[in-house]
Design an enzyme around this catalytic site. Structure first.
Site, PDB file in Angstrom:
ATOM      1  N   HIS A  73      -5.760 -10.994   0.073  1.00 44.68           N
ATOM      2  CA  HIS A  73      -6.342 -11.367   1.363  1.00 44.68           C
ATOM      3  C   HIS A  73      -7.787 -10.886   1.500  1.00 44.68           C
ATOM      4  CE1 HIS A  73      -6.220  -7.258   2.899  1.00 44.68           C
ATOM      5  NE2 HIS A  73      -5.034  -7.146   2.307  1.00 44.68           N
ATOM      6  N   GLU A  76       3.122  -6.711   1.402  1.00 46.05           N
ATOM      7  CA  GLU A  76       2.488  -5.477   0.942  1.00 46.05           C
ATOM      8  C   GLU A  76       3.529  -4.354   0.881  1.00 46.05           C
ATOM      9  OE1 GLU A  76       0.691  -4.013  -0.846  1.00 46.05           O
ATOM     10  OE2 GLU A  76      -1.282  -3.672   0.025  1.00 46.05           O
TER      11      GLU A  76
END
Length: 284
Positions: A24, A136
């Site tokens: 990201h 994550e």
């Protein structure tokens, strides 16, 4: 055996997938965490959104994937169901600004995450699929805790959330997921990829997930290749790899191989003919 055979390998194309890995773009937690590591514990960073700089990184990566022709080849975008990854995925691989009156649901609605970013169209975009396995490293940090899927569906109407089993985030815990657990989850995710028919897939995910998953690969390669595979990703970095199904996990039949001998006729190769002749000669 020659060195060329040692240093190279061959594998059937239909037992491979091309995977484009993307971390990201810059999130608010990246900025605050670099200033003070304790900031990762702040509830103010819950499900962290992109920064204005992060959106500039998104625009630059979008330009790159268009100019190199990648955007036209992607069959599926898989995205971690956190705000920063979905903003990145929509911004890079989505369509143009969504216009009022379009029949298609927007990929991202206007001003998601207080971004002042216009809505993004899903028109002429590949399908987007949210998958919890590529989140994550889970736990402890509020920035890695997700919102409800109901909230996300309003923000990202054209993303498919059907594989996520619970509306609330039942994966996040106060205790941080161990690195070896992230690795195991990452390998499980890669196994799951073989249930998909698509051959060219984007995965928009996170730094720790990528690092811990990729760290187990490349041990049979040149050290420089091992380093290339395993190094940490920068914000909004894209790295393309080939995933090989050595274990026959879920390979499809080839779409390009052709069996030949249609119509059928004699086709004994000369080397086999020689071998057959020699064998017959030795038995006479």
């Amino acid at each position: 055996m020659g060195t060329a055979a040692v240093d190279q390998s061959l594998y059937p194309l239909h037992r491979c997938k091309t995977i484009h890995l993307v971390r990201h773009a810059q999130g608010i937690h990246n900025v605050e965490g670099e200033k003070n590591h304790d900031a990762y514990m702040s509830e103010d960073l819950f499900d962290a959104q992109l920064t204005p700089l992060g959106w500039k990184q998104v625009a630059n990566l979008q330009n790159h994937v268009k100019s190199c022709g990648l955007s036209k080849r992607i069959e599926l975008v898989i995205v971690s169901p956190l705000l920063r990854t979905m903003q990145t995925a929509a911004g890079v691989f989505g369509g143009e600004a969504h216009a009022d009156g379009n029949k298609e649901a927007p990929l991202m609605t206007q001003n998601v995450g207080d971004s002042n970013h216009p809505a993004i169209s899903s028109l002429n975009s590949p399908p987007f699929l949210a998958v919890e396995l590529c989140r994550e490293q889970i736990g402890n940090h509020p920035c890695d805790k997700r919102r409800t899927i109901s909230e996300y569906r309003n923000m990202f109407p054209a993303i498919d959330f059907s594989l996520i089993e619970t509306d609330e985030d039942t994966w996040w815990t106060p205790e941080r997921e161990k690195r070896e657990e992230v690795t195991a989850r990452g390998l499980k995710f890669l196994d799951w990829l073989w249930t998909r028919q698509e051959k060219e897939i984007v995965i928009v995910t996170h730094s720790s997930f990528l690092f811990n998953t990729l760290s187990v690969f490349g041990n049979d390669c040149h050290p420089n290749v091992k380093s290339e595979i395993g190094k940490h990703f920068a914000n909004c970095e894209l790295r393309s790899i080939v995933l090989v199904d050595r274990g026959m996990i879920g390979s499809d039949e080839s779409s390009t191989n052709y069996p030949g001998k249609i119509p059928s006729g004699p086709d004994l190769p000369s080397d086999l003919a020689d071998d057959k002749h020699s064998a017959n000669g030795s038995t006479n």
